[in-house]
Write an enzyme that holds these catalytic residues in place. Sequence first.
Site, PDB file in Angstrom:
ATOM      1  N   ASP A  79      53.893  99.302 -38.693  1.00 38.04           N
ATOM      2  CA  ASP A  79      54.719  98.164 -38.302  1.00 38.04           C
ATOM      3  C   ASP A  79      54.006  97.358 -37.229  1.00 38.04           C
ATOM      4  OD1 ASP A  79      57.545  96.817 -38.054  1.00 38.04           O
ATOM      5  OD2 ASP A  79      56.906  97.253 -35.999  1.00 38.04           O
ATOM      6  N   TYR A  84      52.781  90.391 -31.237  1.00 36.63           N
ATOM      7  CA  TYR A  84      52.107  91.517 -30.574  1.00 36.63           C
ATOM      8  C   TYR A  84      50.624  91.214 -30.327  1.00 36.63           C
ATOM      9  CZ  TYR A  84      56.117  94.389 -32.160  1.00 36.63           C
ATOM     10  OH  TYR A  84      57.367  94.904 -32.414  1.00 36.63           O
ATOM     11  N   LYS A 109      56.020  90.716 -38.642  1.00 42.17           N
ATOM     12  CA  LYS A 109      57.176  89.878 -38.295  1.00 42.17           C
ATOM     13  C   LYS A 109      56.752  88.463 -37.944  1.00 42.17           C
ATOM     14  CE  LYS A 109      59.082  93.976 -36.104  1.00 42.17           C
ATOM     15  NZ  LYS A 109      57.754  94.540 -35.810  1.00 42.17           N
ATOM     16  N   HIS A 142      61.686  88.059 -36.560  1.00 47.03           N
ATOM     17  CA  HIS A 142      61.677  88.948 -35.403  1.00 47.03           C
ATOM     18  C   HIS A 142      62.990  88.899 -34.624  1.00 47.03           C
ATOM     19  CE1 HIS A 142      58.474  91.027 -32.732  1.00 47.03           C
ATOM     20  NE2 HIS A 142      59.664  91.524 -32.454  1.00 47.03           N
TER      21      HIS A 142
END
Length: 360
Positions: A79, A84, A109, A142
């Site tokens: 994931d 990120y 996401k 998200h």
Amino acid sequence: MPFFESFSRSCALSRLKLRTSSTSSRCVQPAHQISSRATRFTLNTGARIPAIGLGTFQDPEAQQDTVSRALKAGLRLIDTARVYDVEKQVGKGIRQSDIPREEIFLGTKLWCNSYHPDDVEKALDDSLSDLDTPYVDLFMMHYPCTFARGQERFPRDSEGKIILGKTSFVDTWKAMESLLKTGKTKAIGVSNFSKGELQSLMRECSVIPAVHQMEVHPYLQQKSFNQWLRSQGIHVIQFSPLGNMNDFYRTTGWSKEVSHMVRIIDQPLLQQLSRKYGKSVVQIVLAWGINNGRSVIPKSTIDWQIKENFEADFQLEPEDMKDIESLDIKARFNDPSLDYQWRLYSDLEGIDGTVDGRTH
């Protein structure tokens, strides 16, 4: 000592004392060898998603090697997310592992500044390019809140407040639905949605989300919401399955007082179950999620922890599952509502004590 920590410790110890006479004799050593499993769940698309995966939030410099080692150790669910800033590292780690791409369930996401319908496919293309893969198995929104279009991930006005976009999550979802026809994603899902927001998608759009990724752990069990999601055929992936173990929740600008309560690994009841099964507290907590029919994505960059996580798929006895239910104090640690200018989780549990502060 903060109120929540004092409350949690006293309640947990009280419950533990009540059980001592009936359980102490069977909790010192496991009565038999606990067998690990390799559970997979079936999504409403027909795809099979592993029960245990690897979360890639934080530690960007370590993610390439971590993803490779995790895949070699046997994990098959990875994931990640655009925000990120680790998609390139994740892609390199997948290639480095030599595990065939078709054996891996890979999810990423879409971030909130790319929610305009005209931006959604390009955002996925950018993720695919960084991940160096022709498709993802799961593409998620998200959060339900839309930020202003542009390169800024967290667009802010002169007073430092997030600038919201002019389109809605429904518009974004309709654009994501069209991506299913391209083959660039096998399934679409959401993260951090309320029940009402999900109902809006289901009422106004064509595709029911395959997945809802949300905060679930023994301190925030969201039982009725989880039951409703299951009734709708929406699979749950637990982020932060270990609750407030991540220091992020104690250091972010919107850190809540409840985030400083006793950590999962220090919870007496879970320590008791750890001794009973001959497993770590972390493994007990992850197994609890899986036994409830959900996938879990703990994060770690350490070999022994990755191996321990992989071996956390085993059967818990019904009475122990019931005991863990008593730890639910509706403690939500992830709540950037005030920073994001959006009341997240509005109809869900654990929204008290929201703090105003910047995520980044």
